[in-house]
Motif scaffolding. Structure first.
Motif, PDB file in Angstrom:
ATOM      1  N   GLY A 253     -22.648  45.896  85.902  1.00 43.69           N
ATOM      2  CA  GLY A 253     -22.405  45.944  87.233  1.00 43.69           C
ATOM      3  C   GLY A 253     -23.309  46.575  88.071  1.00 43.69           C
ATOM      4  N   GLU A 254     -24.011  47.402  87.396  1.00 37.59           N
ATOM      5  CA  GLU A 254     -24.866  48.367  88.138  1.00 37.59           C
ATOM      6  C   GLU A 254     -26.347  47.634  88.096  1.00 37.59           C
ATOM      7  OE1 GLU A 254     -23.804  51.025  89.588  1.00 37.59           O
ATOM      8  OE2 GLU A 254     -21.850  50.938  88.977  1.00 37.59           O
ATOM      9  N   LEU A 255     -26.511  46.720  87.511  1.00 35.05           N
ATOM     10  CA  LEU A 255     -28.016  46.135  87.460  1.00 35.05           C
ATOM     11  C   LEU A 255     -28.396  45.385  88.781  1.00 35.05           C
ATOM     12  CD1 LEU A 255     -29.949  45.691  85.198  1.00 35.05           C
ATOM     13  CD2 LEU A 255     -28.769  43.097  84.953  1.00 35.05           C
ATOM     14  N   PRO A 256     -29.343  45.748  89.289  1.00 32.42           N
ATOM     15  CA  PRO A 256     -29.637  45.207  90.634  1.00 32.42           C
ATOM     16  C   PRO A 256     -29.718  43.639  90.591  1.00 32.42           C
ATOM     17  CG  PRO A 256     -31.222  46.928  90.038  1.00 32.42           C
ATOM     18  CD  PRO A 256     -30.190  46.558  88.808  1.00 32.42           C
ATOM     19  N   LEU A 257     -29.443  42.837  91.581  1.00 35.15           N
ATOM     20  CA  LEU A 257     -29.452  41.292  91.920  1.00 35.15           C
ATOM     21  C   LEU A 257     -30.868  40.911  91.391  1.00 35.15           C
ATOM     22  CD1 LEU A 257     -27.884  40.252  94.995  1.00 35.15           C
ATOM     23  CD2 LEU A 257     -27.354  39.368  92.744  1.00 35.15           C
ATOM     24  N   ASN A 294     -15.115  45.732  89.364  1.00 35.55           N
ATOM     25  CA  ASN A 294     -14.609  44.608  89.389  1.00 35.55           C
ATOM     26  C   ASN A 294     -15.670  43.651  89.583  1.00 35.55           C
ATOM     27  OD1 ASN A 294     -13.269  41.919  90.047  1.00 35.55           O
ATOM     28  ND2 ASN A 294     -11.366  43.312  90.358  1.00 35.55           N
ATOM     29  N   LEU A 295     -16.155  42.685  88.438  1.00 37.83           N
ATOM     30  CA  LEU A 295     -17.295  41.913  88.676  1.00 37.83           C
ATOM     31  C   LEU A 295     -16.834  40.674  89.579  1.00 37.83           C
ATOM     32  CD1 LEU A 295     -19.105  41.842  85.438  1.00 37.83           C
ATOM     33  CD2 LEU A 295     -19.644  43.278  87.380  1.00 37.83           C
ATOM     34  N   ARG A 296     -15.741  40.177  89.662  1.00 37.71           N
ATOM     35  CA  ARG A 296     -15.129  39.105  90.435  1.00 37.71           C
ATOM     36  C   ARG A 296     -15.468  39.320  91.944  1.00 37.71           C
ATOM     37  NH1 ARG A 296     -12.408  34.838  88.600  1.00 37.71           N
ATOM     38  NH2 ARG A 296     -11.985  34.524  86.622  1.00 37.71           N
ATOM     39  N   THR A 300     -17.996  37.878  94.687  1.00 41.02           N
ATOM     40  CA  THR A 300     -17.588  37.265  95.968  1.00 41.02           C
ATOM     41  C   THR A 300     -18.450  37.849  96.933  1.00 41.02           C
ATOM     42  OG1 THR A 300     -15.045  37.108  95.293  1.00 41.02           O
ATOM     43  CG2 THR A 300     -15.656  37.032  97.571  1.00 41.02           C
ATOM     44  N   ALA A 301     -18.658  39.143  96.837  1.00 46.51           N
ATOM     45  CA  ALA A 301     -19.493  40.100  97.775  1.00 46.51           C
ATOM     46  C   ALA A 301     -20.864  39.592  97.773  1.00 46.51           C
ATOM     47  CB  ALA A 301     -19.399  41.347  97.663  1.00 46.51           C
ATOM     48  N   GLY A 302     -21.214  38.695  96.829  1.00 50.27           N
ATOM     49  CA  GLY A 302     -22.802  38.459  96.792  1.00 50.27           C
ATOM     50  C   GLY A 302     -23.510  39.628  96.053  1.00 50.27           C
ATOM     51  N   GLU A 303     -22.891  40.447  95.374  1.00 52.04           N
ATOM     52  CA  GLU A 303     -23.679  41.512  94.719  1.00 52.04           C
ATOM     53  C   GLU A 303     -23.905  41.498  93.200  1.00 52.04           C
ATOM     54  OE1 GLU A 303     -22.096  45.154  95.472  1.00 52.04           O
ATOM     55  OE2 GLU A 303     -21.696  44.721  97.749  1.00 52.04           O
ATOM     56  N   ARG A 305     -24.419  37.930  90.416  1.00 50.18           N
ATOM     57  CA  ARG A 305     -24.627  36.324  90.176  1.00 50.18           C
ATOM     58  C   ARG A 305     -23.496  35.697  89.433  1.00 50.18           C
ATOM     59  NH1 ARG A 305     -29.921  34.251  90.417  1.00 50.18           N
ATOM     60  NH2 ARG A 305     -29.392  32.770  89.078  1.00 50.18           N
ATOM     61  N   GLN A 306     -22.762  34.745  90.078  1.00 49.84           N
ATOM     62  CA  GLN A 306     -21.727  34.044  89.537  1.00 49.84           C
ATOM     63  C   GLN A 306     -21.989  33.347  88.014  1.00 49.84           C
ATOM     64  OE1 GLN A 306     -20.222  30.341  91.269  1.00 49.84           O
ATOM     65  NE2 GLN A 306     -18.161  31.351  91.429  1.00 49.84           N
ATOM     66  N   ASP A 307     -23.467  32.872  87.854  1.00 49.06           N
ATOM     67  CA  ASP A 307     -23.600  32.419  86.836  1.00 49.06           C
ATOM     68  C   ASP A 307     -23.817  33.387  85.484  1.00 49.06           C
ATOM     69  OD1 ASP A 307     -26.089  33.274  88.057  1.00 49.06           O
ATOM     70  OD2 ASP A 307     -27.126  31.508  87.725  1.00 49.06           O
ATOM     71  N   LEU A 308     -24.427  34.666  85.994  1.00 53.41           N
ATOM     72  CA  LEU A 308     -24.353  35.512  84.958  1.00 53.41           C
ATOM     73  C   LEU A 308     -23.051  36.112  84.659  1.00 53.41           C
ATOM     74  CD1 LEU A 308     -25.853  37.679  83.120  1.00 53.41           C
ATOM     75  CD2 LEU A 308     -26.282  39.169  85.372  1.00 53.41           C
ATOM     76  N   TYR A 309     -22.263  36.053  85.691  1.00 48.50           N
ATOM     77  CA  TYR A 309     -20.920  36.576  85.204  1.00 48.50           C
ATOM     78  C   TYR A 309     -20.089  35.745  84.085  1.00 48.50           C
ATOM     79  CZ  TYR A 309     -15.742  37.197  86.004  1.00 48.50           C
ATOM     80  OH  TYR A 309     -14.363  37.418  85.547  1.00 48.50           O
ATOM     81  N   TYR A 310     -20.279  34.384  84.616  1.00 44.13           N
ATOM     82  CA  TYR A 310     -19.768  33.469  83.511  1.00 44.13           C
ATOM     83  C   TYR A 310     -20.347  33.438  82.200  1.00 44.13           C
ATOM     84  CZ  TYR A 310     -16.795  31.854  87.129  1.00 44.13           C
ATOM     85  OH  TYR A 310     -15.827  31.629  88.249  1.00 44.13           O
ATOM     86  N   ARG A 311     -21.528  33.911  82.094  1.00 38.02           N
ATOM     87  CA  ARG A 311     -22.327  33.879  80.844  1.00 38.02           C
ATOM     88  C   ARG A 311     -21.751  35.297  80.142  1.00 38.02           C
ATOM     89  NH1 ARG A 311     -24.038  34.714  76.760  1.00 38.02           N
ATOM     90  NH2 ARG A 311     -26.039  33.969  75.697  1.00 38.02           N
ATOM     91  N   LEU A 312     -21.616  36.031  80.699  1.00 42.58           N
ATOM     92  CA  LEU A 312     -20.969  37.614  80.129  1.00 42.58           C
ATOM     93  C   LEU A 312     -19.422  37.398  79.839  1.00 42.58           C
ATOM     94  CD1 LEU A 312     -22.978  39.796  82.318  1.00 42.58           C
ATOM     95  CD2 LEU A 312     -23.544  39.164  79.970  1.00 42.58           C
ATOM     96  N   ALA A 313     -18.838  36.767  80.596  1.00 42.51           N
ATOM     97  CA  ALA A 313     -17.278  37.105  80.630  1.00 42.51           C
ATOM     98  C   ALA A 313     -16.666  35.885  80.113  1.00 42.51           C
ATOM     99  CB  ALA A 313     -16.629  37.209  81.878  1.00 42.51           C
ATOM    100  N   CYS A 314     -17.115  35.148  79.077  1.00 34.23           N
ATOM    101  CA  CYS A 314     -16.373  34.100  78.183  1.00 34.23           C
ATOM    102  C   CYS A 314     -15.294  34.690  77.675  1.00 34.23           C
ATOM    103  CB  CYS A 314     -17.399  33.500  76.952  1.00 34.23           C
ATOM    104  SG  CYS A 314     -16.829  32.167  76.172  1.00 34.23           S
TER     105      CYS A 314
END
Length: 458
Positions: A253-257, A294-296, A300-303, A305-314
């Motif tokens: 979660g600390e990784l820059p956009l 909380n990555l979700r 939502t806050a745009g901080e 990436r949604q596509d990366l979140y779904y790649r990681l949080a299977c």
């Protein structure tokens, strides 16, 4: 008839011993995992060779007729009386398969988590038996050889977490470990790796808090000779090092956009180039990520990436905070004190009041804070005794302490009396199970027996 037999409505026939036909014995012998048949009175009717090996029993050693809870649990009564979900009770009540997660003790006396599937089986004479297929989850030799990095716990919250990790290990899907700082996310990631088909490969950790724009590609992908000024040789990156193994992205979660897109690209394709290189390389890695955020909400806050979140949080696994598994605090504290002693410190013992203090404290820093508290307490203890004063955590809550808490801590007890009290407390805490007490103290059972005799506790 014993009290526990009355509790489950079991009639114990002392003069009669159940037995199985050679055919049934041969059928359970084909199982690679431990398998045991148990009658209504909790007595073992038959066990395969894998069961003998798992629990330190010689092949010729007589197992038939012994109580199952004595062999695997080191208990003096059935496990449901100790708060565990008992497959024996459920299967004999319903006749249906029942699956649970339990804590057993292996051949070395080490606690391990196992998944048990209990089935209703008919014996030679038509009597109902319990057939237990046992899958060992946390008792590998790797864990025993790395005792200082071993996961420890018995609480329901801990067992639920272990169950999720065990089920996730066999999958190739990405896993996201969520939990507060200090709960042991890296240990959980190692647990996943060691029980996965990739255990023969490398476990590589990437600390995402240290990755900057300039470091990201060289750290993750490596570089070729002459890629930049002062570069005199080739360097293999962490992604390539993890080929056929597990890549652990700590605090993702600390990784820059700006770096998230690069990470997503390589995770999806498996392809990369070393800095200064022209050849496209591939690496087959399984990704396990961890975060205390909380990555979700970050998505939502745009901080994030949604596509990366779904790649990681299977698969998402929540790691409980220490305050949510307070029952594990004494065992964790004992293990940490034993580790400090092995690392060159002296043996220290906690008073009952000190243990009560730990149990009342919320530990916002979780296991990491518990370790720091104990390190400080060992340093402040002059006589090997850790009391409330040495912990420096919390005052005694009204109505929660024992009568001895009214004593002045400066009135130090003799060391022999302190050790005797400590052993007596452990015996009570662990239901009188000597092997478990010896394990907690980091001593052999023989040494414990001598101490019990010396202090009149035997």
């Amino acid at each position: 008839m014993t009290e526990w037999a009355d509790d489950v409505g079991v009639e114990v026939l002392e003069a009669e011993e159940a037995s199985v036909a050679p055919l049934m014995q041969s059928l359970i012998d084909v199982h690679d995992h431990p398998f045991v048949l148990i009658d209504r009175s909790y007595r073992v009717v038959a066990a395969n060779l894998a069961y003998h090996r798992a629990y330190g029993l010689e092949e010729s050693e007589e197992v038939v007729g012994q109580y199952c809870y004595k062999l695997s649990h080191h208990l003096d009564s059935p496990c449901h009386l100790h708060g565990e979900d008992c497959p024996h009770r459920q299967v004999f009540a319903s006749g249906e398969m029942h699956e649970v997660l339990h804590t057993h003790y292996d051949a070395c006396g080490e606690a391990e988590q196992v998944r048990i599937r209990g089935h209703a089986v008919r014996g030679e004479s038509g009597e109902l038996l319990l057939g237990e297929a046992i899958q060992r989850l946390a008792g590998s030799e790797n864990n025993r050889s790395r005792d200082d990095r071993r996961m420890i716990g018995f609480s329901p919250a801990y067992l639920r977490m272990i169950d999720q990790l065990g089920k996730s290990a066999a999958s190739e899907a990405g896993v996201l470990l969520q939990g507060e700082s200090g709960v042991g996310k890296e240990l959980a990631a190692q647990f996943l790796h060691e029980r996965s088909p990739r255990a023969v490969g490398s476990f590589v950790t990437v600390d995402c808090t240290t990755l900057t724009e300039t470091l990201f590609e060289t750290e993750l992908f490596g570089h070729e000779r002459g890629a930049f000024t002062g570069c005199v040789g080739r360097r293999i990156g962490l992604f390539e090092t993890a080929d056929q193994g597990t890549l652990f992205l700590d605090e993702v979660g600390e990784l820059p956009l700006s770096l998230q897109a690069k990470l997503l690209r390589v995770l999806e394709s498996g392809e990369f180039r070393r800095v200064g290189g022209r050849m496209t390389l591939r690496a087959d890695v399984r990704v396990v990520a961890a975060t205390n955020r909380n990555l979700r909400q970050l998505v939502t806050a745009g901080e994030f990436r949604q596509d990366l979140y779904y790649r990681l949080a299977c698969i998402t696994v929540e790691l409980p905070a220490l305050r949510e598994r307070r029952a594990d605090i004494p065992a964790l504290a004992d293990a940490l004190l034993n580790r400090l002693c092995r690392d060159g410190g002296r043996a220290c013992y906690m008073t009952r009041e000190a243990v009560d203090c730990l149990l009342r404290y919320d530990f916002p820093g979780n296991i990491r804070e518990l370790k720091n508290v104990l390190q400080r307490a060992v340093a402040l203890s002059c006589d090997g005794v850790i009391g409330i004063k040495q912990l420096g955590l919390c005052p005694t809550s009204p109505g929660r302490g024992s009568a001895s808490e009214s004593l002045d801590e400066d009135q130090a007890l003799p060391m022999r009396e302190v050790e005797a009290n400590y052993i007596a407390e452990l015996l009570v805490r662990h239901g009188g199970h000597r092997r478990r007490v010896a394990q907690v103290m980091g001593i052999s059972e023989r040494t414990l027996y001598r101490k019990l005799k010396r202090y009149g506790l035997g």
